[in-house]
Write a protein that holds these residues in place. Structure first.
Motif, PDB file in Angstrom:
ATOM      1  N   MET A   1      17.307  68.297 -19.117  1.00 23.81           N
ATOM      2  CA  MET A   1      16.885  67.971 -20.478  1.00 23.81           C
ATOM      3  C   MET A   1      16.779  66.448 -20.645  1.00 23.81           C
ATOM      4  O   MET A   1      17.670  65.714 -20.249  1.00 23.81           O
ATOM      5  N   PHE A   2      15.662  65.985 -21.170  1.00 28.57           N
ATOM      6  CA  PHE A   2      15.514  64.552 -21.425  1.00 28.57           C
ATOM      7  C   PHE A   2      15.971  64.224 -22.842  1.00 28.57           C
ATOM      8  O   PHE A   2      15.621  64.933 -23.779  1.00 28.57           O
ATOM      9  N   LEU A   3      16.739  63.175 -22.977  1.00 33.09           N
ATOM     10  CA  LEU A   3      17.124  62.746 -24.324  1.00 33.09           C
ATOM     11  C   LEU A   3      16.093  61.753 -24.825  1.00 33.09           C
ATOM     12  O   LEU A   3      15.739  60.810 -24.127  1.00 33.09           O
ATOM     13  N   ARG A   4      15.610  61.961 -25.999  1.00 31.46           N
ATOM     14  CA  ARG A   4      14.575  61.071 -26.531  1.00 31.46           C
ATOM     15  C   ARG A   4      15.198  59.813 -27.127  1.00 31.46           C
ATOM     16  O   ARG A   4      16.197  59.881 -27.817  1.00 31.46           O
ATOM     17  N   ALA A   5      14.554  58.683 -26.869  1.00 32.21           N
ATOM     18  CA  ALA A   5      15.028  57.409 -27.435  1.00 32.21           C
ATOM     19  C   ALA A   5      14.370  57.234 -28.799  1.00 32.21           C
ATOM     20  O   ALA A   5      13.468  56.447 -28.990  1.00 32.21           O
ATOM     21  N   MET A   6      14.839  58.046 -29.758  1.00 33.88           N
ATOM     22  CA  MET A   6      14.200  58.116 -31.074  1.00 33.88           C
ATOM     23  C   MET A   6      14.031  56.767 -31.743  1.00 33.88           C
ATOM     24  O   MET A   6      12.994  56.452 -32.275  1.00 33.88           O
ATOM     25  N   SER A   7      15.095  55.969 -31.690  1.00 30.85           N
ATOM     26  CA  SER A   7      15.056  54.767 -32.517  1.00 30.85           C
ATOM     27  C   SER A   7      14.653  53.523 -31.733  1.00 30.85           C
ATOM     28  O   SER A   7      14.715  52.428 -32.224  1.00 30.85           O
ATOM     29  N   THR A   8      14.200  53.723 -30.486  1.00 26.87           N
ATOM     30  CA  THR A   8      14.024  52.573 -29.604  1.00 26.87           C
ATOM     31  C   THR A   8      13.206  51.454 -30.228  1.00 26.87           C
ATOM     32  O   THR A   8      13.588  50.298 -30.179  1.00 26.87           O
ATOM     33  N   PHE A   9      12.037  51.786 -30.774  1.00 27.33           N
ATOM     34  CA  PHE A   9      11.177  50.713 -31.273  1.00 27.33           C
ATOM     35  C   PHE A   9      11.002  50.751 -32.790  1.00 27.33           C
ATOM     36  O   PHE A   9      10.216  49.998 -33.336  1.00 27.33           O
ATOM     37  N   ALA A  10      11.737  51.662 -33.443  1.00 30.58           N
ATOM     38  CA  ALA A  10      11.489  51.902 -34.868  1.00 30.58           C
ATOM     39  C   ALA A  10      11.660  50.665 -35.734  1.00 30.58           C
ATOM     40  O   ALA A  10      10.892  50.460 -36.657  1.00 30.58           O
ATOM     41  N   GLU A  11      12.659  49.854 -35.393  1.00 25.19           N
ATOM     42  CA  GLU A  11      12.968  48.804 -36.355  1.00 25.19           C
ATOM     43  C   GLU A  11      12.137  47.528 -36.208  1.00 25.19           C
ATOM     44  O   GLU A  11      12.201  46.644 -37.042  1.00 25.19           O
ATOM     45  N   SER A  12      11.346  47.418 -35.132  1.00 26.61           N
ATOM     46  CA  SER A  12      10.607  46.162 -34.952  1.00 26.61           C
ATOM     47  C   SER A  12       9.298  46.187 -35.732  1.00 26.61           C
ATOM     48  O   SER A  12       8.760  47.247 -36.016  1.00 26.61           O
ATOM     49  N   PRO A  13       8.759  45.005 -36.089  1.00 28.14           N
ATOM     50  CA  PRO A  13       7.469  44.995 -36.780  1.00 28.14           C
ATOM     51  C   PRO A  13       6.381  45.498 -35.848  1.00 28.14           C
ATOM     52  O   PRO A  13       6.546  45.459 -34.634  1.00 28.14           O
ATOM     53  N   ALA A  14       5.261  45.973 -36.426  1.00 26.73           N
ATOM     54  CA  ALA A  14       4.166  46.474 -35.585  1.00 26.73           C
ATOM     55  C   ALA A  14       3.558  45.315 -34.801  1.00 26.73           C
ATOM     56  O   ALA A  14       3.434  44.202 -35.328  1.00 26.73           O
ATOM     57  N   LEU A  15       3.210  45.606 -33.549  1.00 23.30           N
ATOM     58  CA  LEU A  15       2.536  44.588 -32.732  1.00 23.30           C
ATOM     59  C   LEU A  15       1.094  44.454 -33.195  1.00 23.30           C
ATOM     60  O   LEU A  15       0.377  45.441 -33.330  1.00 23.30           O
ATOM     61  N   LYS A  16       0.677  43.203 -33.452  1.00 23.74           N
ATOM     62  CA  LYS A  16      -0.717  42.929 -33.857  1.00 23.74           C
ATOM     63  C   LYS A  16      -1.335  41.992 -32.821  1.00 23.74           C
ATOM     64  O   LYS A  16      -0.596  41.299 -32.099  1.00 23.74           O
ATOM     65  N   PRO A  17      -2.664  41.933 -32.761  1.00 27.65           N
ATOM     66  CA  PRO A  17      -3.270  41.020 -31.797  1.00 27.65           C
ATOM     67  C   PRO A  17      -2.854  39.583 -32.107  1.00 27.65           C
ATOM     68  O   PRO A  17      -2.784  39.204 -33.276  1.00 27.65           O
ATOM     69  N   PHE A  18      -2.533  38.829 -31.084  1.00 30.23           N
ATOM     70  CA  PHE A  18      -2.246  37.408 -31.301  1.00 30.23           C
ATOM     71  C   PHE A  18      -2.610  36.594 -30.081  1.00 30.23           C
ATOM     72  O   PHE A  18      -2.790  37.147 -28.984  1.00 30.23           O
ATOM     73  N   ARG A  19      -2.764  35.312 -30.309  1.00 28.83           N
ATOM     74  CA  ARG A  19      -3.153  34.405 -29.228  1.00 28.83           C
ATOM     75  C   ARG A  19      -1.964  33.546 -28.819  1.00 28.83           C
ATOM     76  O   ARG A  19      -1.322  32.913 -29.669  1.00 28.83           O
ATOM     77  N   LEU A  20      -1.685  33.576 -27.523  1.00 32.18           N
ATOM     78  CA  LEU A  20      -0.545  32.859 -26.960  1.00 32.18           C
ATOM     79  C   LEU A  20      -1.064  31.671 -26.147  1.00 32.18           C
ATOM     80  O   LEU A  20      -2.030  31.816 -25.398  1.00 32.18           O
ATOM     81  N   ALA A  21      -0.435  30.513 -26.318  1.00 32.16           N
ATOM     82  CA  ALA A  21      -0.800  29.340 -25.504  1.00 32.16           C
ATOM     83  C   ALA A  21       0.447  28.827 -24.794  1.00 32.16           C
ATOM     84  O   ALA A  21       1.498  28.665 -25.413  1.00 32.16           O
ATOM     85  N   LEU A  22       0.339  28.595 -23.489  1.00 33.78           N
ATOM     86  CA  LEU A  22       1.437  28.007 -22.711  1.00 33.78           C
ATOM     87  C   LEU A  22       1.034  26.582 -22.349  1.00 33.78           C
ATOM     88  O   LEU A  22      -0.048  26.377 -21.781  1.00 33.78           O
ATOM     89  N   ILE A  23       1.896  25.638 -22.667  1.00 35.89           N
ATOM     90  CA  ILE A  23       1.611  24.242 -22.303  1.00 35.89           C
ATOM     91  C   ILE A  23       2.398  23.907 -21.040  1.00 35.89           C
ATOM     92  O   ILE A  23       3.631  23.779 -21.073  1.00 35.89           O
ATOM     93  N   GLN A  24       1.683  23.793 -19.942  1.00 31.31           N
ATOM     94  CA  GLN A  24       2.322  23.388 -18.676  1.00 31.31           C
ATOM     95  C   GLN A  24       2.363  21.852 -18.689  1.00 31.31           C
ATOM     96  O   GLN A  24       1.466  21.171 -18.195  1.00 31.31           O
ATOM     97  N   LEU A  25       3.430  21.371 -19.293  1.00 26.40           N
ATOM     98  CA  LEU A  25       3.530  19.948 -19.652  1.00 26.40           C
ATOM     99  C   LEU A  25       3.742  19.054 -18.433  1.00 26.40           C
ATOM    100  O   LEU A  25       4.571  19.357 -17.571  1.00 26.40           O
ATOM    101  N   GLY A  26       3.009  17.945 -18.405  1.00 29.83           N
ATOM    102  CA  GLY A  26       3.209  16.928 -17.367  1.00 29.83           C
ATOM    103  C   GLY A  26       3.850  15.690 -17.960  1.00 29.83           C
ATOM    104  O   GLY A  26       4.284  15.705 -19.127  1.00 29.83           O
TER     105      GLY A  26
END
Ligand SMILES: O=C(O)CCC(=O)C(=O)O
Length: 312
Positions: free
Chosen positions: A1-26
């Motif tokens: 029997m598999f136990l379901r992780a009912m509440s695993t992601f319930a409390e986080s805000p919904a993921l929306k599209p977003f733009r990520l920038a990484l600055i590889q700083l010199g």
């Protein structure tokens, strides 16, 4: 029997599209003021293009040279307590002030790399600390590197952060309108528990300001990010400084973003560079639907780590 992780992601805000920038700083040298000024300039540059990023990331130890002898010299007192309002204007930390202003003027969320921090209550304790800012310039999260980088590979690299640093004792994440983001710093990526707990507490991404080296970079930099991503079906990213062969520490570079199917979405070279990635929620949802490990966990066999204490 598999136990379901009912509440695993319930409390986080919904993921929306977003733009990520990484600055590889010199240009990270011994002059803290110019390190900070350059970081600020690069944040401005990161938002100057056609499509502005929502979240910008700086690398580990961006305001000082990297090495345990430098930490006490460059350390700043921040005095932040999670959950309590923090007045950046009254901060003793120049780096916090600059990062806050930079986030505000750019109008972005900012993961401000990491800096050496001196404990406000016990000045003998130093940490490798990441601070996070909202587009209003508020300091909204702080992560102290939990796992100190103490390694010894004979003939290749010996490094001992614990000579001068103390490890953090908390797991940290923060919410934005587009995602819940977990935090780690560099060596923290080698400890799957941190990413696992972040994911199980609803994080859609975990981001590590980092600075791997010329020995472990080629071996493990990509492997570790892809592993954390596929284990947890989240986006994973590490942001490095640019490589400077005249510095005491030679960073690997190769700042990277990996998606929840472990596909590398973007990778920098080793010079100063800004890389951008558009985060698509559909990739996370289809990974979880197609390979439903998130609902197949066996908490009857092993403990549920989502019950671990975090700041969210
Ligand atoms: O884990 C590694 O190989 C490198 C870690 C590192 O460079 C760091 O924690 O700063």
């Amino acid at each position: 029997m598999f136990l379901r992780a009912m509440s695993t992601f319930a409390e986080s805000p919904a993921l929306k599209p977003f733009r990520l920038a990484l600055i590889q700083l010199g240009q990270i040298g011994s002059d803290k003021k110019s390190n900070l000024a350059h970081a600020r300039e690069m944040i401005k540059k990161a938002v100057s293009g056609q499509k502005k990023p929502d979240l910008v990331v700086l690398p580990e130890c961006f305001n000082s040279p990297y090495g345990h002898v430098h930490f006490p010299v460059y350390a700043e007192t921040i005095g932040y307590t999670p959950g309590q309002t923090y007045d950046v204007g009254k901060s003793e930390s120049d780096s916090v002030k600059v990062l806050s202003e930079a986030a505000k003027e750019a109008g972005i969320w900012l993961i401000g790399g990491s800096i050496p921090e001196r404990d406000a209550a016990d000045s003998k304790k130093l940490y490798n600390t990441c601070t996070v800012y909202s587009p209003q310039g508020d300091l909204v999260a702080l992560h102290r590197k939990v796992h100190l980088f103490d390694i010894d590979i004979p003939g290749k690299i010996t490094f001992k952060e614990s000579e001068t640093l103390t490890g953090g004792t908390t797991m940290n994440m923060f919410d934005t309108p587009f995602a819940r983001i977990g935090l780690g710093i560099c060596y923290d990526v080698r400890f799957p528990e941190l990413a696992m707990i972040a994911a199980r507490r609803g994080c859609h991404a975990i981001i590590y300001p980092s600075a791997f080296n010329m020995t472990t970079g080629p071996l493990h930099w990509e492997l570790l990010q892809r592993s954390r991503a596929v284990d947890n079906q989240i986006f994973v990213s590490m942001c490095s400084p640019a490589r400077d062969m005249s510095a005491g520490y030679h960073a690997w570079g190769h700042s990277m973003v990996v998606d929840p199917m472990a596909t590398v979405l973007a990778e920098a070279g080793h010079d100063e560079e800004i890389i951008y990635v558009d985060i698509d929620p559909a990739v996370l949802h289809s990974a979880r639907a197609g390979i439903p490990v998130t609902t197949q966990r066996r908490f009857d066999v092993y403990p549920d780590v989502s019950k671990a204490k975090t700041n969210i």
